[in-house]
Design an enzyme around this catalytic site. Structure first.
Site, PDB file in Angstrom:
ATOM      1  N   SER A  22       0.823  -1.206   0.000  1.00 58.67           N
ATOM      2  CA  SER A  22       0.000   0.000   0.000  1.00 58.67           C
ATOM      3  C   SER A  22       0.861   1.260   0.000  1.00 58.67           C
ATOM      4  O   SER A  22       2.044   1.235   0.367  1.00 58.67           O
ATOM      5  CB  SER A  22      -0.881   0.010   1.250  1.00 58.67           C
ATOM      6  OG  SER A  22      -0.048   0.102   2.388  1.00 58.67           O
TER       7      SER A  22
ATOM      8  N   GLU B  47       6.727  -0.097  -5.157  1.00 60.46           N
ATOM      9  CA  GLU B  47       5.639  -0.430  -6.086  1.00 60.46           C
ATOM     10  C   GLU B  47       4.371  -0.435  -5.240  1.00 60.46           C
ATOM     11  O   GLU B  47       4.059  -1.406  -4.565  1.00 60.46           O
ATOM     12  CB  GLU B  47       5.934  -1.791  -6.720  1.00 60.46           C
ATOM     13  CG  GLU B  47       5.275  -1.975  -8.059  1.00 60.46           C
ATOM     14  CD  GLU B  47       3.952  -2.669  -7.928  1.00 60.46           C
ATOM     15  OE1 GLU B  47       2.943  -1.938  -7.893  1.00 60.46           O
ATOM     16  OE2 GLU B  47       3.926  -3.894  -7.836  1.00 60.46           O
TER      17      GLU B  47
HETATM   18  C1  UN1 Z   1       0.572  -6.610  -8.358  1.00 57.77           C
HETATM   19  O1  UN1 Z   1      -0.654  -6.586  -8.350  1.00 57.77           O
HETATM   20  O2  UN1 Z   1       1.243  -6.280  -7.355  1.00 57.77           O
HETATM   21  O3  UN1 Z   1       0.359  -6.814 -14.332  1.00 57.77           O
HETATM   22  C2  UN1 Z   1       1.386  -7.100  -9.508  1.00 57.77           C
HETATM   23  C3  UN1 Z   1      -0.182  -7.611 -13.542  1.00 57.77           C
HETATM   24  C4  UN1 Z   1       0.691  -8.679 -12.931  1.00 57.77           C
HETATM   25  C5  UN1 Z   1       1.428  -8.148 -11.758  1.00 57.77           C
HETATM   26  C6  UN1 Z   1       0.594  -7.444 -10.737  1.00 57.77           C
HETATM   27  N1  UN1 Z   1       1.609  -9.150 -13.923  1.00 57.77           N
HETATM   28  O4  UN1 Z   1      -1.362  -7.569 -13.256  1.00 57.77           O
END
Ligand code: UN1
Length: 503
Positions: A236, A257
């Protein structure tokens, strides 16, 4: 003992997780499928020892040539292929993903391993023209040290693999703090990793990859340690706000991220049937619990009524149920708190003028003890406060637009900046969307939904998403230290910029 626990125990045993690891501790792990208790894990007590082990491992691992480090990752990919069904099933049990998405997540791990194996022979640096005679400049890339990985429940294995496959080929050990909601998947990955290490042989030092179990304290020790120069944290925005400044304070590097609030613009020329399929997968897949989930639909007013009608119809037939049933498309939310958050977001949307279709809890035809819901579509009069908030649940807010500038402005007018897309057959609109004045997100797609990215591109986003990039492209550079080298092969010592300093 019910049937599901039996299934879980069989899968866990096949993945090498036996009762001595799974029982006796204080961290209770439950399955979102039906709330069954899967394990009681012991928490990691001595973080100093873990970090010290990683430090020692680093000294050896950085000496192993990068292509040979790639060989370990190749073996990891092979072991993942062999364990794909079981690990995918464990992801379904522990995170509540439908079987196909659990398997898909493991495929994502295999893909990044393949990518990293190739990259291990391509840790390229530049050769740069020097302004001085008899000089050459170059850039070399070096291992940086232990990498701390913090991952979330919703991608309990893939996020580790994006970081670990790259960190390993770059010459770094990894310490992994998985979500408290999905630690079993992490322990299973550790077993799989150790299988690869065993085949690899002695070049792999002990402690090359370690998993630490526990809550925020365990993560905090790693985040604060100057012996862990890189922290890659997925979760988050609140978590990122806590982690980022601590890492910055000690001049470490963080790869963040964080939250997304991903939109799709649907233009008048869009192929609506294709858009509907993309919308349903991106908004409802993983029960709306991906950081890339589609949360906002910005539709041209001329097609808004038609598109909403198509979506309401498509949503009505979505099979909600146990993620272990191959017919299910919508599994459970991770826990009852997530269900409460979804209901309060819907209540707020109503207060802000929204008309809600669906969104109610489902209790019939689903396993008792899980947080099952019917995904919601909410017609909104404007992009009000609740629309600007990321709620980790299958809620799709729909808003109208009349010209593309306005649509792009709306798309960008949220605090988050992860993923985005436009559905259009108009080339000018498509190019505009991916141009300097288009989407402000880390990911911007045309005629594809915002979720389900391949590993080959750099993954991450701007603004409150945190700015980090993981996975493909040149994301490997974040796991290395860059060095600029100037080599003088002349017998003079000219100074740069023509400076004279004769002694
Ligand atoms: C995530 O939700 O933290 O692009 C990663 C996507 C996946 C990765 C999501 N390949 O939805």
């Amino acid at each position: 003992m019910n049937k599901q626990v039996n299934t879980a125990q069989t899968i866990l045993a096949r993945l090498g997780l036996t009762a001595d690891v799974l029982q006796g501790g204080n961290l209770t792990v439950t399955s979102p499928v039906d709330g069954a208790e899967l394990a009681h894990l012991a928490e990691t007590a001595d973080m100093d020892a873990v970090i010290a082990r990683a430090k020692v491992a680093f000294r050896d691992w950085r000496n192993v040539p990068a292509p040979r480090r790639g060989e370990l990752v190749r073996l990891l990919g092979e072991e993942l292929r062999a364990a794909k069904d079981d690990l995918g099933a464990l992801v379904s049990l522990e995170a509540g993903k439908i079987l196909s998405e659990g398997q898909g997540e493991v495929q994502e791990m295999i893909d990044i391993c393949d990518f990293a194996v190739g990259q291990s022979r391509m840790l390229y640096g530049l050769t740069i023209a020097s302004e001085r005679p008899g000089h050459r400049m170059m850039e070399t890339w070096h291992p940086v040290g232990p990498v701390g990985v913090i991952s979330a429940f919703n991608f309990p294995v893939a996020v580790w693999s994006w970081n670990t496959a790259l960190a390993l080929i770059c010459g770094n050990p990894v310490i992994w703090k998985p979500s408290e909601k999905a630690p079993l998947s992490a322990l299973a990955c550790q077993v799989i990793f150790e299988r690869a290490v065993k085949r690899f042989g002695e070049d792999a030092p002990e402690g090359l990859s370690q998993v630490v179990i526990g809550g925020a304290d365990v993560g905090a020790a790693m985040v604060a340690s100057k012996d862990v120069p890189v922290i890659s944290a997925t979760g988050s925005t609140r978590m990122g706000r806590a982690v980022g400044p601590v890492v910055a304070e000690r001049f470490g590097r963080s790869i963040l991220e964080l939250g997304g609030n991903n939109a799709m613009i649907v233009a008048p020329s869009a192929d609506l049937d294709m858009a509907v399929r993309a919308i349903v997968f991106s908004a409802v897949g993983t029960a709306g619990q991906r950081c890339t989930s589609l949360r906002r639909l910005i539709v041209h007013e001329s097609i808004r009524t038609e598109l909403v009608a198509k979506l309401v119809k498509a949503y009505a037939s979505l099979p909600v149920g146990s993620p272990l049933d191959p017919a299910t498309l919508v599994g459970p939310l991770v826990d009852m708190d997530a269900l409460k958050n979804m209901q309060s977001a819907l209540a707020a949307a109503r207060v802000q003028g929204g008309v809600v279709h669906g969104g109610e809890p489902v209790t019939e035809g689903v396993p008792a003890g899980g947080a099952y819901v019917r995904p919601a579509i909410v017609d909104m009069p404007e992009q009000s406060a609740i629309v600007q908030t990321e709620t980790f649940a299958p809620i799709l807010y729909v808003m109208g637009y009349s010209d593309l500038d306005q649509a792009i402005e709306m798309q960008n007018a949220v605090p988050q900046g992860l993923s985005s897309c436009i559905f259009t057959l108009n080339m000018r609109e498509a190019e505009r969307f991916v141009s300097d004045t288009g989407s402000d997100c880390g990911i911007a797609n045309v005629n594809i939904g915002p979720s389900g990215a391949e590993i080959g591109g750099a993954f991450g986003g701007e603004k409150e998403t945190g700015g980090g990039r993981e996975s493909g492209s040149d994301a490997w550079k974040a796991y290395m230290r860059r060095q600029t080298n100037t080599m003088n092969f002349s017998d003079e010592l000219p100074l740069a910029q023509g400076v004279k300093f004769d002694i």
